[in-house]
Design an enzyme around this catalytic site. Structure first.
Site, short mmCIF file in Angstrom:
data_model
loop_
_atom_site.label_atom_id
_atom_site.label_comp_id
_atom_site.label_asym_id
_atom_site.label_seq_id
_atom_site.Cartn_x
_atom_site.Cartn_y
_atom_site.Cartn_z
N HIS A 121 18.19 -65.30 -101.86
CA HIS A 121 16.90 -65.06 -101.52
C HIS A 121 16.58 -63.33 -101.33
O HIS A 121 16.92 -62.91 -100.71
CB HIS A 121 17.07 -65.58 -99.96
CG HIS A 121 15.62 -65.59 -99.26
ND1 HIS A 121 14.45 -65.31 -99.94
CD2 HIS A 121 15.11 -66.42 -98.15
CE1 HIS A 121 13.32 -65.49 -99.28
NE2 HIS A 121 13.83 -66.21 -98.21
N TYR A 134 13.03 -60.37 -96.20
CA TYR A 134 14.17 -60.48 -95.66
C TYR A 134 14.90 -59.21 -96.42
O TYR A 134 14.34 -58.28 -97.32
CB TYR A 134 14.73 -61.57 -95.94
CG TYR A 134 13.95 -62.69 -95.04
CD1 TYR A 134 13.92 -62.74 -93.83
CD2 TYR A 134 13.32 -63.80 -95.58
CE1 TYR A 134 13.02 -63.46 -93.03
CE2 TYR A 134 12.52 -64.74 -95.01
CZ TYR A 134 12.36 -64.33 -93.67
OH TYR A 134 11.61 -65.38 -92.89
N ARG A 148 5.79 -77.50 -97.96
CA ARG A 148 4.98 -78.22 -96.86
C ARG A 148 4.28 -79.57 -97.09
O ARG A 148 4.34 -80.45 -96.62
CB ARG A 148 3.82 -77.38 -96.31
CG ARG A 148 4.54 -75.97 -95.76
CD ARG A 148 3.32 -75.17 -95.27
NE ARG A 148 4.12 -73.92 -94.88
CZ ARG A 148 3.26 -73.08 -94.19
NH1 ARG A 148 1.88 -73.10 -93.91
NH2 ARG A 148 3.86 -71.70 -93.98
#
Length: 454
Positions: free
Chosen positions: A240, A245, A424
């Site tokens: 990731h 992040y 989603r």
């Protein structure tokens, strides 16, 4: 009619499970004429892993793991995760990414996040991951793990908890199993709080600067977690490197103000990606694919905060993408943003898809066909998913010749991506793969238990 041999009749049990259930493999196009099948439902082989279609479930944090550091089950996947991820596998997704799993305890976004810093095969984290992988395999799906470190975005409450207090985010204190004293970043201090506020801000904690030795420990943690994941049965590993992040924080000069070997120049800011990718590649078998998720741009071009230092942008991502095959990375998963509050996104259906298309086109024009590209974001319809991967597809058996692949770029028939990542929409419609197949007129296999619903 041939006589029935009773010895060959019966339900085929799924392997690898301690309980009885039929083996399934939903979502496979049943036509033997590959040319008649939309690219979306053609297989894609990456190293030793073959995806049965091009629809991938993106990682989605569920904030549903045990947060107590004193509990042996801290950070472990549970029956909830089998239920949540398992029905995507049952209903035809080719590759399902488990939510981001932190490689260190302080790398979780929230105390309720999943983790994989326990590598012992008897640990709850290992066994929880194995149970999810085993169930996915029993349904004919591949399972992926996204390894992550939240960096300065760590130690917040689940988003619905923040929403109850009218906030987008709410930091988790020690009384809520948070770790306010161990929030880390490439560059720390009050000026680098994610929300941009000072110490009085209630959304995020103030990070501290990682030492070089701690950075090396992070690299080792990614590799150790990758090795453990593969032992647990995971088919694909993803780093990731997006959404603000820790890895993304290193990449961007807006959040990385270091003056040592990990900061300053492009080569130094990207060093951690090269080191993590190399360490993981050495830690996992050669047949296991390695993915990298990136934010292709900070969306800070022309914004005051980036005028002096510059930002991470599409050109930086293209430069990095061209280096990835030499690092053993097989797939770049293209997202964007999430690294600064002043980002200026012009959101429309294709804004990230266009980024993926540009990266893929640049790679192919440079003669690089060994790095696959994924598109993600607002992919909700069968027509859009089909359009993204359609065209003279150089990633299938139909087009392996590099000259033909280059020709397809010039002719404008090049796909925008090699696979679609959907999140989603799967929460809205867990059977999305099967419904997309129906809308596109593709006959696909179904779970055996569901055939009577035809």
């Amino acid at each position: 009619m041939d006589s029935i041999n009773a010895s060959n009749i019966g339900v085929v049990k799924a392997d690898g499970l301690t309980y009885y259930t039929p083996a399934n493999n939903a979502g496979v196009a049943l036509s033997e004429d590959l040319k008649s099948i939309p690219t979306l439902f053609r297989p894609l082989q990456i190293r030793d892993v073959t995806l049965k279609n091009r629809i991938i479930v993106s990682p989605m944090c569920m904030y549903s793991a045990d947060p107590d550091p004193k509990s042996p089950a801290v950070g472990a996947l549970t029956d909830y995760h089998i239920s949540h991820l398992g029905h995507f596998a049952l209903k035809g997704a080719s590759l399902i990414f488990i939510e981001a799993q932190a490689v260190q305890p302080n790398g979780r976004i929230s105390p309720n996040d999943a983790g994989l810093w326990q590598h012992d095969e008897n640990s709850a984290q290992f066994l929880g991951l194995k149970r999810v992988a085993d169930f996915a395999h029993a349904q004919g799906a591949k399972i992926g793990v996204q390894l992550a470190h939240a960096g300065r975005k760590a130690s917040v409450n689940a988003p619905w908890v923040a929403a109850e207090h009218g906030l987008h985010s709410l930091r988790a204190e020690s009384s809520q199993f948070g770790w306010p004293g161990d929030i880390v970043a490439p560059t720390g201090g009050p000026d680098f709080v994610w929300s941009g506020g000072g110490p009085e801000d209630k959304q995020y904690h103030v990070p501290r600067t990682l030492s070089v030795e701690e950075i090396k420990d992070v690299v080792k943690a990614f590799a150790a977690s990758a090795a453990a994941a593969v032992k647990a049965g995971v088919d694909v590993v993803e780093i990731h490197g997006a959404h603000g992040y820790l890895v993304h924080q290193f990449l961007s000069p807006v959040t990385n103000k270091r003056t040592d070997e990990y900061g300053g120049s492009y080569e130094n800011r990207t060093r951690i990606v090269r080191q993590i990718a190399t360490a993981i590649r050495e830690a996992i078998p050669p047949g296991v694919p390695l993915f990298l998720r990136v934010s292709a741009t900070d969306w800070l071009e022309g914004i005051e905060v980036a005028k002096e230092s510059g930002s991470w942008d599409a050109e930086s991502t293209i430069r990095l993408a061209k280096e990835l095959p030499s690092l053993g990375v097989d797939f770049i998963d293209v997202s964007s943003g999430g690294n600064h509050k002043d980002q200026r996104i012009d959101p429309h259906t294709s804004y990230q898809i266009n980024l993926a298309a540009r990266i893929r086109k640049e790679l192919h024009e440079s003669g690089i066909h060994s790095l696959y590209v994924g598109a993600v974001g607002s992919i909700t319809t069968s027509s859009l998913a089909k359009e993204i991967v359609e065209g003279a597809d150089s990633t299938t058996e139909l087009l392996k010749d590099e000259a033909k692949a280059a020709e397809s770029v010039v002719s404008g028939s090049e796909p925008k991506a090699d696979a679609v990542f959907v999140a989603r929409q799967f929460l809205r419609d867990p059977a999305w793969v099967l419904n997309v197949a129906k809308e596109l007129g593709v006959k696909v296999s179904l779970p055996h238990q569901f055939y009577r619903a035809l």
